[in-house]
Enzyme design. Structure first.
Site, PDB file in Angstrom:
ATOM      1  N   TRP A  70      -8.752  -4.917 -16.832  1.00  0.00           N
ATOM      2  CA  TRP A  70      -8.078  -3.702 -16.675  1.00  0.00           C
ATOM      3  C   TRP A  70      -6.871  -4.167 -15.767  1.00  0.00           C
ATOM      4  O   TRP A  70      -6.805  -5.078 -14.992  1.00  0.00           O
ATOM      5  CB  TRP A  70      -8.995  -2.675 -15.770  1.00  0.00           C
ATOM      6  CG  TRP A  70      -8.048  -1.777 -15.084  1.00  0.00           C
ATOM      7  CD1 TRP A  70      -7.411  -1.709 -13.707  1.00  0.00           C
ATOM      8  CD2 TRP A  70      -7.955  -0.305 -15.383  1.00  0.00           C
ATOM      9  NE1 TRP A  70      -6.805  -0.445 -13.442  1.00  0.00           N
ATOM     10  CE2 TRP A  70      -6.993   0.391 -14.503  1.00  0.00           C
ATOM     11  CE3 TRP A  70      -8.298   0.375 -16.490  1.00  0.00           C
ATOM     12  CZ2 TRP A  70      -6.489   1.620 -14.531  1.00  0.00           C
ATOM     13  CZ3 TRP A  70      -7.784   1.744 -16.835  1.00  0.00           C
ATOM     14  CH2 TRP A  70      -6.778   2.295 -15.803  1.00  0.00           C
TER      15      TRP A  70
ATOM     16  N   ASP B  67      -0.651  -0.602 -11.835  1.00  0.00           N
ATOM     17  CA  ASP B  67       0.493  -0.993 -11.322  1.00  0.00           C
ATOM     18  C   ASP B  67       1.163  -2.233 -11.301  1.00  0.00           C
ATOM     19  O   ASP B  67       0.437  -3.329 -10.901  1.00  0.00           O
ATOM     20  CB  ASP B  67       0.813  -0.333  -9.849  1.00  0.00           C
ATOM     21  CG  ASP B  67       0.193   0.820  -9.608  1.00  0.00           C
ATOM     22  OD1 ASP B  67      -0.374   1.573 -10.528  1.00  0.00           O
ATOM     23  OD2 ASP B  67       0.074   1.419  -8.333  1.00  0.00           O
TER      24      ASP B  67
ATOM     25  N   GLN C  82      -1.625  -4.924 -10.323  1.00  0.00           N
ATOM     26  CA  GLN C  82      -3.124  -4.172 -10.161  1.00  0.00           C
ATOM     27  C   GLN C  82      -4.273  -4.654 -11.275  1.00  0.00           C
ATOM     28  O   GLN C  82      -4.060  -4.173 -12.371  1.00  0.00           O
ATOM     29  CB  GLN C  82      -3.404  -2.926  -9.880  1.00  0.00           C
ATOM     30  CG  GLN C  82      -2.535  -2.155  -8.604  1.00  0.00           C
ATOM     31  CD  GLN C  82      -3.349  -2.573  -7.460  1.00  0.00           C
ATOM     32  OE1 GLN C  82      -4.029  -1.799  -7.099  1.00  0.00           O
ATOM     33  NE2 GLN C  82      -2.766  -3.656  -6.763  1.00  0.00           N
TER      34      GLN C  82
ATOM     35  N   TRP D 288     -10.736   0.884 -14.122  1.00  0.00           N
ATOM     36  CA  TRP D 288     -10.487   0.457 -12.692  1.00  0.00           C
ATOM     37  C   TRP D 288     -11.478   0.039 -11.827  1.00  0.00           C
ATOM     38  O   TRP D 288     -12.648   0.893 -11.900  1.00  0.00           O
ATOM     39  CB  TRP D 288      -9.819   1.833 -12.330  1.00  0.00           C
ATOM     40  CG  TRP D 288      -8.958   1.472 -10.906  1.00  0.00           C
ATOM     41  CD1 TRP D 288      -7.954   0.815 -10.728  1.00  0.00           C
ATOM     42  CD2 TRP D 288      -9.278   1.771  -9.512  1.00  0.00           C
ATOM     43  NE1 TRP D 288      -7.598   0.768  -9.261  1.00  0.00           N
ATOM     44  CE2 TRP D 288      -8.501   1.288  -8.811  1.00  0.00           C
ATOM     45  CE3 TRP D 288     -10.634   2.422  -9.003  1.00  0.00           C
ATOM     46  CZ2 TRP D 288      -8.614   1.383  -7.432  1.00  0.00           C
ATOM     47  CZ3 TRP D 288     -11.054   2.419  -7.896  1.00  0.00           C
ATOM     48  CH2 TRP D 288     -10.083   2.119  -6.823  1.00  0.00           C
TER      49      TRP D 288
ATOM     50  N   PHE E  43      -4.789  -3.029  -2.945  1.00  0.00           N
ATOM     51  CA  PHE E  43      -4.000  -2.125  -3.684  1.00  0.00           C
ATOM     52  C   PHE E  43      -2.613  -2.447  -3.699  1.00  0.00           C
ATOM     53  O   PHE E  43      -2.056  -3.533  -3.172  1.00  0.00           O
ATOM     54  CB  PHE E  43      -4.099  -0.586  -2.941  1.00  0.00           C
ATOM     55  CG  PHE E  43      -5.225   0.101  -3.280  1.00  0.00           C
ATOM     56  CD1 PHE E  43      -6.372  -0.425  -3.926  1.00  0.00           C
ATOM     57  CD2 PHE E  43      -5.397   1.440  -3.211  1.00  0.00           C
ATOM     58  CE1 PHE E  43      -7.518   0.109  -4.322  1.00  0.00           C
ATOM     59  CE2 PHE E  43      -6.535   2.442  -3.486  1.00  0.00           C
ATOM     60  CZ  PHE E  43      -7.640   1.772  -4.055  1.00  0.00           C
ATOM     61  N   SER E  44      -1.565  -1.413  -4.329  1.00  0.00           N
ATOM     62  CA  SER E  44      -0.468  -1.866  -4.817  1.00  0.00           C
ATOM     63  C   SER E  44       0.439  -2.216  -3.533  1.00  0.00           C
ATOM     64  O   SER E  44       0.354  -1.846  -2.316  1.00  0.00           O
ATOM     65  CB  SER E  44       0.265  -0.895  -5.258  1.00  0.00           C
ATOM     66  OG  SER E  44      -0.090  -1.108  -6.723  1.00  0.00           O
TER      67      SER E  44
ATOM     68  N   TRP F 250      -2.812   7.817 -15.252  1.00  0.00           N
ATOM     69  CA  TRP F 250      -4.000   7.884 -14.810  1.00  0.00           C
ATOM     70  C   TRP F 250      -4.508   9.357 -15.663  1.00  0.00           C
ATOM     71  O   TRP F 250      -3.656  10.209 -16.169  1.00  0.00           O
ATOM     72  CB  TRP F 250      -3.840   8.383 -13.577  1.00  0.00           C
ATOM     73  CG  TRP F 250      -3.580   7.001 -12.593  1.00  0.00           C
ATOM     74  CD1 TRP F 250      -2.506   6.873 -11.788  1.00  0.00           C
ATOM     75  CD2 TRP F 250      -4.562   6.052 -12.571  1.00  0.00           C
ATOM     76  NE1 TRP F 250      -2.633   5.792 -11.246  1.00  0.00           N
ATOM     77  CE2 TRP F 250      -3.703   5.339 -11.405  1.00  0.00           C
ATOM     78  CE3 TRP F 250      -5.688   5.565 -12.774  1.00  0.00           C
ATOM     79  CZ2 TRP F 250      -4.414   4.008 -11.093  1.00  0.00           C
ATOM     80  CZ3 TRP F 250      -6.245   4.296 -12.670  1.00  0.00           C
ATOM     81  CH2 TRP F 250      -5.536   3.531 -11.629  1.00  0.00           C
TER      82      TRP F 250
HETATM   83  C1  FRU Z   1      -1.166   4.120  -8.170  1.00  0.00           C
HETATM   84  C2  FRU Z   1      -2.161   3.801  -7.380  1.00  0.00           C
HETATM   85  C3  FRU Z   1      -1.583   3.091  -5.834  1.00  0.00           C
HETATM   86  C4  FRU Z   1      -2.730   2.179  -5.549  1.00  0.00           C
HETATM   87  C5  FRU Z   1      -3.195   1.818  -6.824  1.00  0.00           C
HETATM   88  C6  FRU Z   1      -4.394   1.394  -7.078  1.00  0.00           C
HETATM   89  O1  FRU Z   1      -1.063   4.136  -9.626  1.00  0.00           O
HETATM   90  O2  FRU Z   1      -2.877   4.904  -7.394  1.00  0.00           O
HETATM   91  O3  FRU Z   1      -1.360   4.246  -5.064  1.00  0.00           O
HETATM   92  O4  FRU Z   1      -2.470   1.422  -4.653  1.00  0.00           O
HETATM   93  O5  FRU Z   1      -2.734   2.597  -7.824  1.00  0.00           O
HETATM   94  O6  FRU Z   1      -5.017   0.566  -8.079  1.00  0.00           O
END
Ligand code: FRU
Length: 487
Positions: A34, A37, A53, A61, A96-97, A302
């Site tokens: 997967w 971002d 990500q 995810w 995370f991002s 999403w």
């Molecule tokens: C956006 C998000 C970010 C987060 C990431 C998690 O797509 O929800 O806010 O850091 O994806 O994978």
């Protein structure tokens, strides 16, 4: 256990199991599993670096890592080892991002550590900001004093849970960090922090607050500074539907205004969609050594079906074609990066065609670029069909009466359907489209990038034809098509 080694080993052992059918040819994807971002987008030393990500273990995810690829030209990418894995208390449920910045010849990554605080993960989590540093741009060491911004530094009128996606930038000797948030009453907002050394951060202000219209929470803020205007990007969750627009559940939007970094305020007049299609989220920009502002986004959305996962292909998620963000007059344009042109092959062209009905072209493909200019005479609708087969087609059309451009994927194949529209005016009576097709993606740059529409489609392998059509008379002033080949 070293989670980075584990991830890289897993990818190495499994990547042969990928089903290649819908893999793109000139867009970046994960090596396996997967991705979502784009993260840490930067030109560092000789390469463009793009992190993303990444959950390598499945095409869904999960506890996210940072995947990593480098490129000299933003088109051809080489994978590097996974850069960050969720292996510390302060990021144990996901790295995370976030973003990247260069300081004293080193590469600094800023990212959010996600931590679930109780079993019910949807409601019980906290998010803190962390830093990782690299000398060579390949191996990253997490900073010894992480987190650099903890929950205690969140102001009172902001969510204590949703606090993520730091974007760091530099103005007049000060580092600033902006971060996605919400006010706990269903409005998105961006918080701003500052630092002199990248290590100690202090809260400046709530930079910008959204309204009822602009979503319930904001993710992935980004800022681009032009001479006389600043552009603030956010990824807005649960945008309100508004006529033809904002049909997606979540949307990337931008505000045109002015940043006052001292006071931590962003004053704006209006906001717009970044992309009018189906699949474009969490865009991130970087300014490269030529001074170009380049944007990449996750070319998925999403809460939609990830077709390659449903099909068991062992991968999901791709990056958009990098786009240049340009300000012309008071308007923002998005243009495909110029480097893509060097991969054009087998030019096919047509000129001065008078279209009335539908014409199948004597060229086809699943991986190509089109540049076409239409001049409608008495036509009320005209356009291009790609991925055309027996009963399939992906339709890009302009309705002259409604002055609406549409991207329709109702008959594109398997996967999510629907139509997205954008208001478009002809320029001197003409419509110009620059279309990028890549196996399971379509990106349409309308009138020089005034608007862009992006979507994923999953056609049958026989659906490779291309046609031009018009209801009423329409001139095709110019039509060019090139295959895009990276080999
Ligand atoms: C956006 C998000 C970010 C987060 C990431 C998690 O797509 O929800 O806010 O850091 O994806 O994978």
């Amino acid at each position: 256990m070293n989670k980075i080694i584990d991830a890289n080993e897993f990818i190495r052992r499994n990547k042969e199991k990928l089903n290649q059918r819908y893999r793109l040819k000139y867009h970046l994807m994960g090596e396996y599993g997967w991705i979502n971002d784009p993260n840490g987008f930067i030109q560092f030393k000789d390469n463009y670096h793009l992190f993303y990500q990444h959950y390598p273990y499945d095409a869904v995810w999960g506890p996210v890592h940072w995947g990593h690829a480098v490129s000299k030209d933003l088109v051809k990418w080489t994978y590097l080892p996974v850069a960050l894995a969720p292996d510390r208390d302060y990021d144990r449920d996901g790295c995370f991002s976030g973003s990247a910045i260069e300081k004293d010849g080193k590469l600094y990554l800023f990212y959010t550590g996600n931590i679930y605080t109780e079993k019910d993960k949807n409601n019980n989590y906290k998010q803190v900001q962390n830093m990782a540093i690299s000398e060579d741009g390949v191996v990253f060491e997490k900073y010894g004093k992480n987190p650099i911004i903890d929950v205690a530094q969140i102001p009172d009128d902001a969510s204590k849970k949703d606090f993520r996606d730091p974007k760091v930038f530099f103005i007049d000797d000060i580092y600033y960090l902006i971060i996605g948030s919400n006010d706990t009453n269903g409005h998105g907002q961006v918080l701003m922090y500052k630092s002199h050394d990248l290590e100690k951060w202090e809260f400046v202000n709530t930079l910008i607050k959204g309204t009822e219209e602009t979503g319930t929470g904001w993710e992935c803020p980004d800022i681009v500074r032009f001479d006389d205007k600043d552009i603030l990007f956010v990824s807005a969750q649960h945008m309100r539907h508004n006529g033809s627009y904002f049909k997606n559940i979540h949307a990337s939007i931008y505000f045109i205004g002015e940043l006052n970094a001292d006071e931590g305020k962003f004053a704006y007049t209006d906001y717009y969609l970044v992309d009018y299609g189906f699949d474009f989220y969490a865009p991130q920009t970087t300014v490269d050594k030529h001074g170009r502002v380049i944007m990449v986004a996750w070319m998925n959305m999403w809460d939609t079906d990830m077709v390659t996962n449903s099909l068991g292909h062992n991968w999901a998620g791709a990056m958009s074609l990098p786009r240049e963000v340009v300000k012309i007059g008071e308007k923002i344009y998005f243009k495909p990066i110029s480097e893509i042109a060097k991969y054009r092959k087998n030019e096919y062209s047509l000129q001065g065609i008078e279209l009335n009905g539908e014409v199948n072209l004597e060229t086809n493909g699943i991986c190509y670029e089109i540049d076409v200019e239409f001049e409608p005479q008495n036509a009320y609708e005209f356009g291009v069909k790609v991925f055309k087969g027996k009963s399939e087609e992906t339709v890009l059309s302009y309705n002259c009466r409604e002055r609406l451009f549409s991207f329709n994927r109702d008959r594109s194949g398997i996967g999510p359907k629907g139509e997205r529209r954008a208001e478009v005016e002809l320029i001197d009576g003409r419509l110009r489209l620059n279309i990028f097709v890549d196996v399971s993606s379509v990106e349409v740059f309308i009138n020089g990038g005034e608007k862009v529409m992006t979507g994923r489609v999953y056609p049958d392998s026989q659906s490779v034809n291309i046609s031009l059509f018009s209801n009423g008379l329409c001139k095709v002033v110019n039509f060019k098509k090139w295959d895009i080949g990276l080999e």
